[in-house]
Design a protein around this motif. Structure first.
Motif, PDB file in Angstrom:
ATOM      1  N   ALA A 314       4.675  18.528  16.930  1.00 36.90           N
ATOM      2  CA  ALA A 314       4.874  17.148  17.414  1.00 36.90           C
ATOM      3  C   ALA A 314       4.366  16.178  16.345  1.00 36.90           C
ATOM      4  CB  ALA A 314       4.148  16.944  18.737  1.00 36.90           C
ATOM      5  N   THR A 315       5.059  16.133  15.229  1.00 33.69           N
ATOM      6  CA  THR A 315       4.543  15.428  14.053  1.00 33.69           C
ATOM      7  C   THR A 315       4.348  13.932  14.276  1.00 33.69           C
ATOM      8  OG1 THR A 315       6.814  15.258  13.203  1.00 33.69           O
ATOM      9  CG2 THR A 315       5.492  17.121  12.453  1.00 33.69           C
ATOM     10  N   ASP A 316       5.138  13.325  15.138  1.00 32.73           N
ATOM     11  CA  ASP A 316       5.003  11.884  15.359  1.00 32.73           C
ATOM     12  C   ASP A 316       3.730  11.509  16.110  1.00 32.73           C
ATOM     13  OD1 ASP A 316       7.274  11.272  13.986  1.00 32.73           O
ATOM     14  OD2 ASP A 316       8.557  11.059  15.746  1.00 32.73           O
ATOM     15  N   ASP A 317       3.015  12.513  16.589  1.00 34.66           N
ATOM     16  CA  ASP A 317       1.737  12.234  17.244  1.00 34.66           C
ATOM     17  C   ASP A 317       0.611  12.023  16.235  1.00 34.66           C
ATOM     18  OD1 ASP A 317       2.993  12.540  19.660  1.00 34.66           O
ATOM     19  OD2 ASP A 317       2.175  14.536  20.080  1.00 34.66           O
ATOM     20  N   TYR A 318       0.890  12.283  14.955  1.00 31.71           N
ATOM     21  CA  TYR A 318      -0.174  12.285  13.949  1.00 31.71           C
ATOM     22  C   TYR A 318       0.132  11.308  12.802  1.00 31.71           C
ATOM     23  CZ  TYR A 318      -1.047  16.619  16.465  1.00 31.71           C
ATOM     24  OH  TYR A 318      -1.279  17.538  17.450  1.00 31.71           O
ATOM     25  N   SER A 319      -0.882  11.058  12.004  1.00 36.20           N
ATOM     26  CA  SER A 319      -0.725  10.183  10.842  1.00 36.20           C
ATOM     27  C   SER A 319      -0.121  10.951   9.673  1.00 36.20           C
ATOM     28  CB  SER A 319      -2.082   9.615  10.429  1.00 36.20           C
ATOM     29  OG  SER A 319      -2.609   8.756  11.418  1.00 36.20           O
ATOM     30  N   PHE A 320       0.749  10.266   8.949  1.00 35.35           N
ATOM     31  CA  PHE A 320       1.301  10.807   7.715  1.00 35.35           C
ATOM     32  C   PHE A 320       0.585  10.189   6.516  1.00 35.35           C
ATOM     33  CE2 PHE A 320       4.897  11.572  10.580  1.00 35.35           C
ATOM     34  CZ  PHE A 320       5.244  12.872  10.215  1.00 35.35           C
ATOM     35  N   ILE A 321       0.792  10.778   5.346  1.00 33.55           N
ATOM     36  CA  ILE A 321       0.355  10.166   4.095  1.00 33.55           C
ATOM     37  C   ILE A 321       1.004   8.788   3.988  1.00 33.55           C
ATOM     38  CG2 ILE A 321       0.338  10.413   1.572  1.00 33.55           C
ATOM     39  CD1 ILE A 321       0.859  13.456   2.058  1.00 33.55           C
ATOM     40  N   THR A 322       0.328   7.853   3.348  1.00 37.00           N
ATOM     41  CA  THR A 322       0.848   6.498   3.231  1.00 37.00           C
ATOM     42  C   THR A 322       2.295   6.463   2.744  1.00 37.00           C
ATOM     43  OG1 THR A 322       0.614   4.392   2.038  1.00 37.00           O
ATOM     44  CG2 THR A 322      -0.201   6.345   0.924  1.00 37.00           C
ATOM     45  N   ASN A 323       3.062   5.532   3.314  1.00 38.24           N
ATOM     46  CA  ASN A 323       4.452   5.340   2.887  1.00 38.24           C
ATOM     47  C   ASN A 323       4.556   4.948   1.422  1.00 38.24           C
ATOM     48  OD1 ASN A 323       5.685   5.918   5.382  1.00 38.24           O
ATOM     49  ND2 ASN A 323       5.316   3.841   6.137  1.00 38.24           N
ATOM     50  N   ASN A 324       3.487   4.394   0.868  1.00 37.47           N
ATOM     51  CA  ASN A 324       3.490   3.998  -0.540  1.00 37.47           C
ATOM     52  C   ASN A 324       3.541   5.209  -1.471  1.00 37.47           C
ATOM     53  OD1 ASN A 324       3.399   1.244  -0.061  1.00 37.47           O
ATOM     54  ND2 ASN A 324       1.165   1.227   0.090  1.00 37.47           N
ATOM     55  N   ILE A 325       3.386   6.391  -0.918  1.00 36.31           N
ATOM     56  CA  ILE A 325       3.526   7.618  -1.704  1.00 36.31           C
ATOM     57  C   ILE A 325       4.737   8.422  -1.251  1.00 36.31           C
ATOM     58  CG2 ILE A 325       2.475   9.873  -2.202  1.00 36.31           C
ATOM     59  CD1 ILE A 325      -0.227   8.498  -2.285  1.00 36.31           C
ATOM     60  N   ILE A 326       4.851   8.670   0.047  1.00 38.92           N
ATOM     61  CA  ILE A 326       5.908   9.584   0.496  1.00 38.92           C
ATOM     62  C   ILE A 326       7.279   8.921   0.589  1.00 38.92           C
ATOM     63  CG2 ILE A 326       4.283  11.042   1.731  1.00 38.92           C
ATOM     64  CD1 ILE A 326       5.277   9.834   4.360  1.00 38.92           C
ATOM     65  N   ASN A 327       7.341   7.608   0.553  1.00 40.56           N
ATOM     66  CA  ASN A 327       8.629   6.917   0.608  1.00 40.56           C
ATOM     67  C   ASN A 327       8.895   6.098  -0.648  1.00 40.56           C
ATOM     68  OD1 ASN A 327       9.296   7.901   3.162  1.00 40.56           O
ATOM     69  ND2 ASN A 327       8.264   6.210   4.206  1.00 40.56           N
ATOM     70  N   LYS A 328       8.174   6.403  -1.716  1.00 42.24           N
ATOM     71  CA  LYS A 328       8.303   5.616  -2.948  1.00 42.24           C
ATOM     72  C   LYS A 328       8.468   6.574  -4.134  1.00 42.24           C
ATOM     73  CE  LYS A 328       6.144   1.536  -5.079  1.00 42.24           C
ATOM     74  NZ  LYS A 328       6.060   1.939  -6.488  1.00 42.24           N
ATOM     75  N   GLY A 329       9.681   6.675  -4.625  1.00 42.77           N
ATOM     76  CA  GLY A 329       9.993   7.657  -5.654  1.00 42.77           C
ATOM     77  C   GLY A 329       9.190   7.523  -6.920  1.00 42.77           C
ATOM     78  N   ASP A 330       8.838   6.293  -7.304  1.00 43.96           N
ATOM     79  CA  ASP A 330       8.098   6.098  -8.546  1.00 43.96           C
ATOM     80  C   ASP A 330       6.605   5.900  -8.326  1.00 43.96           C
ATOM     81  OD1 ASP A 330       8.306   3.633  -7.349  1.00 43.96           O
ATOM     82  OD2 ASP A 330       8.959   2.552  -9.156  1.00 43.96           O
ATOM     83  N   ALA A 331       6.098   6.302  -7.161  1.00 44.64           N
ATOM     84  CA  ALA A 331       4.654   6.216  -6.919  1.00 44.64           C
ATOM     85  C   ALA A 331       3.931   7.175  -7.857  1.00 44.64           C
ATOM     86  CB  ALA A 331       4.341   6.557  -5.474  1.00 44.64           C
ATOM     87  N   PRO A 332       2.954   6.709  -8.624  1.00 50.71           N
ATOM     88  CA  PRO A 332       2.239   7.607  -9.537  1.00 50.71           C
ATOM     89  C   PRO A 332       1.266   8.501  -8.787  1.00 50.71           C
ATOM     90  CG  PRO A 332       1.250   5.425  -9.586  1.00 50.71           C
ATOM     91  CD  PRO A 332       2.461   5.316  -8.698  1.00 50.71           C
ATOM     92  N   LEU A 333       0.934   9.629  -9.387  1.00 56.82           N
ATOM     93  CA  LEU A 333      -0.111  10.507  -8.870  1.00 56.82           C
ATOM     94  C   LEU A 333      -1.195  10.628  -9.934  1.00 56.82           C
ATOM     95  CD1 LEU A 333       1.968  13.318  -7.126  1.00 56.82           C
ATOM     96  CD2 LEU A 333       0.821  11.366  -6.059  1.00 56.82           C
ATOM     97  N   MET A 334      -2.451  10.658  -9.480  1.00 60.23           N
ATOM     98  CA  MET A 334      -3.575  10.605 -10.392  1.00 60.23           C
ATOM     99  C   MET A 334      -3.897  11.979 -11.001  1.00 60.23           C
ATOM    100  SD  MET A 334      -4.453   7.512 -10.665  1.00 60.23           S
ATOM    101  CE  MET A 334      -3.960   5.984  -9.849  1.00 60.23           C
ATOM    102  N   ILE A 335      -4.253  11.947 -12.283  1.00 53.85           N
ATOM    103  CA  ILE A 335      -4.754  13.128 -12.983  1.00 53.85           C
ATOM    104  C   ILE A 335      -6.274  13.028 -13.097  1.00 53.85           C
ATOM    105  CG2 ILE A 335      -4.636  14.484 -15.111  1.00 53.85           C
ATOM    106  CD1 ILE A 335      -1.832  13.286 -15.553  1.00 53.85           C
ATOM    107  N   TYR A 336      -6.777  11.913 -13.629  1.00 54.68           N
ATOM    108  CA  TYR A 336      -8.209  11.612 -13.649  1.00 54.68           C
ATOM    109  C   TYR A 336      -8.377  10.122 -13.376  1.00 54.68           C
ATOM    110  CZ  TYR A 336      -9.052  16.069 -16.074  1.00 54.68           C
ATOM    111  OH  TYR A 336      -9.115  17.397 -16.416  1.00 54.68           O
ATOM    112  N   THR A 337      -9.477   9.763 -12.722  1.00 57.61           N
ATOM    113  CA  THR A 337      -9.710   8.362 -12.375  1.00 57.61           C
ATOM    114  C   THR A 337     -11.093   7.901 -12.841  1.00 57.61           C
ATOM    115  OG1 THR A 337     -10.703   8.818 -10.213  1.00 57.61           O
ATOM    116  CG2 THR A 337      -8.290   8.640 -10.303  1.00 57.61           C
ATOM    117  N   TYR A 338     -11.230   6.586 -12.890  1.00 54.35           N
ATOM    118  CA  TYR A 338     -12.518   5.982 -13.232  1.00 54.35           C
ATOM    119  C   TYR A 338     -13.578   6.353 -12.206  1.00 54.35           C
ATOM    120  CZ  TYR A 338     -15.818   2.181 -14.418  1.00 54.35           C
ATOM    121  OH  TYR A 338     -16.933   1.446 -14.771  1.00 54.35           O
ATOM    122  N   ALA A 339     -13.196   6.362 -10.921  1.00 52.89           N
ATOM    123  CA  ALA A 339     -14.154   6.736  -9.874  1.00 52.89           C
ATOM    124  C   ALA A 339     -14.683   8.144 -10.108  1.00 52.89           C
ATOM    125  CB  ALA A 339     -13.492   6.639  -8.501  1.00 52.89           C
ATOM    126  N   GLU A 340     -13.802   9.062 -10.476  1.00 50.18           N
ATOM    127  CA  GLU A 340     -14.230  10.443 -10.728  1.00 50.18           C
ATOM    128  C   GLU A 340     -15.243  10.511 -11.863  1.00 50.18           C
ATOM    129  OE1 GLU A 340     -12.268  14.807 -11.864  1.00 50.18           O
ATOM    130  OE2 GLU A 340     -10.979  13.053 -11.587  1.00 50.18           O
TER     131      GLU A 340
END
Length: 479
Positions: A314-340
């Protein structure tokens, strides 16, 4: 007589023509300009970098650290896969080897300068080699390294120990940094566009990350290498975050978008969501990053994670990953960050590796993570005031949160925190009914199912030294 002499002359001409064929230069008659005999280094570099995406966007590793839960099919979160194939990574490392050889060989190095200086191409290729091997040895442990990708000398390479691989990688990083020159950066560079300053930052960030990984296994070496990276310069702001930038076109778009085009199967985990809700509510979580990382559930309009390690159809009962990632083809993914990097510096300070202030760096790290995820300055300050630094356990927890969707990196850190005894605030627990004879959250990946038959003696030697070829075997770094 004249006729005989004429025939002799013709025969002699024919003989000369045929015997001279070996020395005649026919120029480019048999050269196909569309299929060059020498590999083009810029194309090889692009291919190696594109191969990074499969590891950066891994689903399995993000399930291991319980950022996500499965939807209907729960086998992946119950550790179904034991054997993992290294062939793809070694194929990319063969491309790396070619780049280095072409820029080193006297017969090809001059022509290769059309794609960047020899030194900078060698540096970039070597840094990528280190990145791949670090990720690989943290997955499998012992691996062919010193004799790998050298079929002309051996088809059955020895498996090197994790310690020897790490020592070799540090040396290769230092060599790469020394190879960087003032010439042109490499063509085909989709990470940094040939910016050698960023390549230097990338190398030092890898070195800092590797050094911290040694905090339990070899703290003396870790401390030395950490301070080398710190003084040389790792990531110093969110503007320098090292990321894989995708395109909107299907040939190189964000893999998360592709997954959700076919099946909405990956959900936010109840473990992660509940941790970020904290003392808040399922509509106003304590940690403001949750609103940037996840969506409200379709049914109910709240933040709710799916039970980890279970079938959640029942997937609609739960939260998905932000649309800014799963619905955005050019959304970047992090390799290393300043916070890390800041969390690493905070922990190093807490361990006495540096003279920096752990509490100050912890606060800067939390703030950097908040900024990275688009949280307002006021909300970040409110959260930090309620979650001030008290111990390394706080660093471990906040680093786990900040590494959201950086699965392999986070998995390695969780295993290290567990070895250090500082993972209690994260609180990951394996689900019931595990597969592949796992008895807890995996500590490594099993070798390819064909590894034993293809290289039996060296495979057996590695198993004898490291431990059983199982998910449960704890690697040298994390003992």
């Amino acid at each position: 007589m004249k006729q005989i002499n004429k025939l002799k002359s013709i025969l002699l001409a024919v003989i000369v023509a045929f015997t001279a064929c070996d020395t005649v230069d026919f120029g480019d008659t048999n050269v196909d300009p569309n299929n060059p005999s020498n590999a083009v280094t810029s194309l090889l570099l692009t291919n190696v970098q594109r191969g990074m995406s499969g590891y950066i966007a891994s689903t399995t590793s993000n399930l291991y650290v319980q950022y996500l839960s499965n939807g209907q099919y729960d086998e992946e979160s119950r550790y179904q896969t034991l054997n993992w194939n290294t062939d793809g990574a070694y194929a990319l490392l063969q491309d790396v080897k070619q780049i280095i050889e072409i820029n080193t060989n006297p017969d090809t190095r001059v022509a290769a300068q059309a794609y960047g200086s020899n030194g900078n191409q060698i540096a970039a290729a070597t840094i990528l080699k280190v990145w791949y091997y670090q990720m690989m040895t943290e997955r499998w442990g012992y691996l062919p390294y010193s004799e790998a990708n050298d079929a002309s000398n051996t088809t059955k390479p020895v498996y090197d120990s994790q310690q020897d691989i790490y020592n070799g990688l540090f040396a290769e990083l230092d060599s790469a940094l020394a190879s960087i020159d003032s010439g042109n950066g490499p063509d085909g560079d989709i990470l940094f566009g040939g910016d050698m300053t960023m390549w230097r930052t990338f190398a030092n960030t890898i070195k800092m990350t590797m050094a911290l990984r040694l905090s339990k296994a070899d703290a003396a070496t870790g401390r030395t290498k950490f301070n080398e990276a710190l003084s040389a310069g790792a990531i110093s702001s969110n503007a320098n975050n090292i990321q894989y930038t995708y395109l909107t076109e299907d040939t190189n778009d964000n893999p998360w978008q592709d997954r959700f085009e076919s099946r909405r199967d990956y959900l936010m985990s109840d473990v992660f969501v509940n941790a970020l809700i904290g003392s808040g509510t399922n509509t106003a979580p304590e940690d403001p990053r949750l609103a940037q990382m996840a969506e409200l559930s379709t049914n109910g309009g709240v933040y709710v994670g799916a039970p980890y390690g279970q079938s959640n159809s029942a997937t609609d009962d739960y939260s998905f990953i932000t649309n800014n990632i799963i619905n955005k083809g050019d959304a970047p993914l992090m390799i290393y960050t300043y916070a890390e990097v800041l969390f690493a510096r905070a922990e190093a300070a807490a361990m006495g590796w540096t003279t920096e202030n752990a509490a100050t760096l912890y606060g800067q790290a939390v703030t950097a993570s908040m900024t990275q995820w688009g949280v307002s300055t006021l909300d970040a300050a409110t959260y930090l005031a309620a979650n001030a630094y008290t111990s390394v356990d706080d660093i471990a927890y906040e680093k786990w949160v900040s590494l959201f969707l950086q699965g392999y990196n986070s998995w390695a850190e969780w295993r290290r925190f567990k070895a250090m005894g500082t993972e209690s605030r994260i609180g990951l627990v394996a689900p019931p009914n595990l597969l592949s004879n796992a008895n807890g959250i995996p500590q490594r990946h099993g070798y390819s199912a064909t590894a034993a038959s293809l290289n039996e003696a060296n495979y057996n030697a590695a198993i004898a030294a490291q431990g059983a070829d199982e998910l449960n075997t704890v690697l040298w770094l994390f003992k």
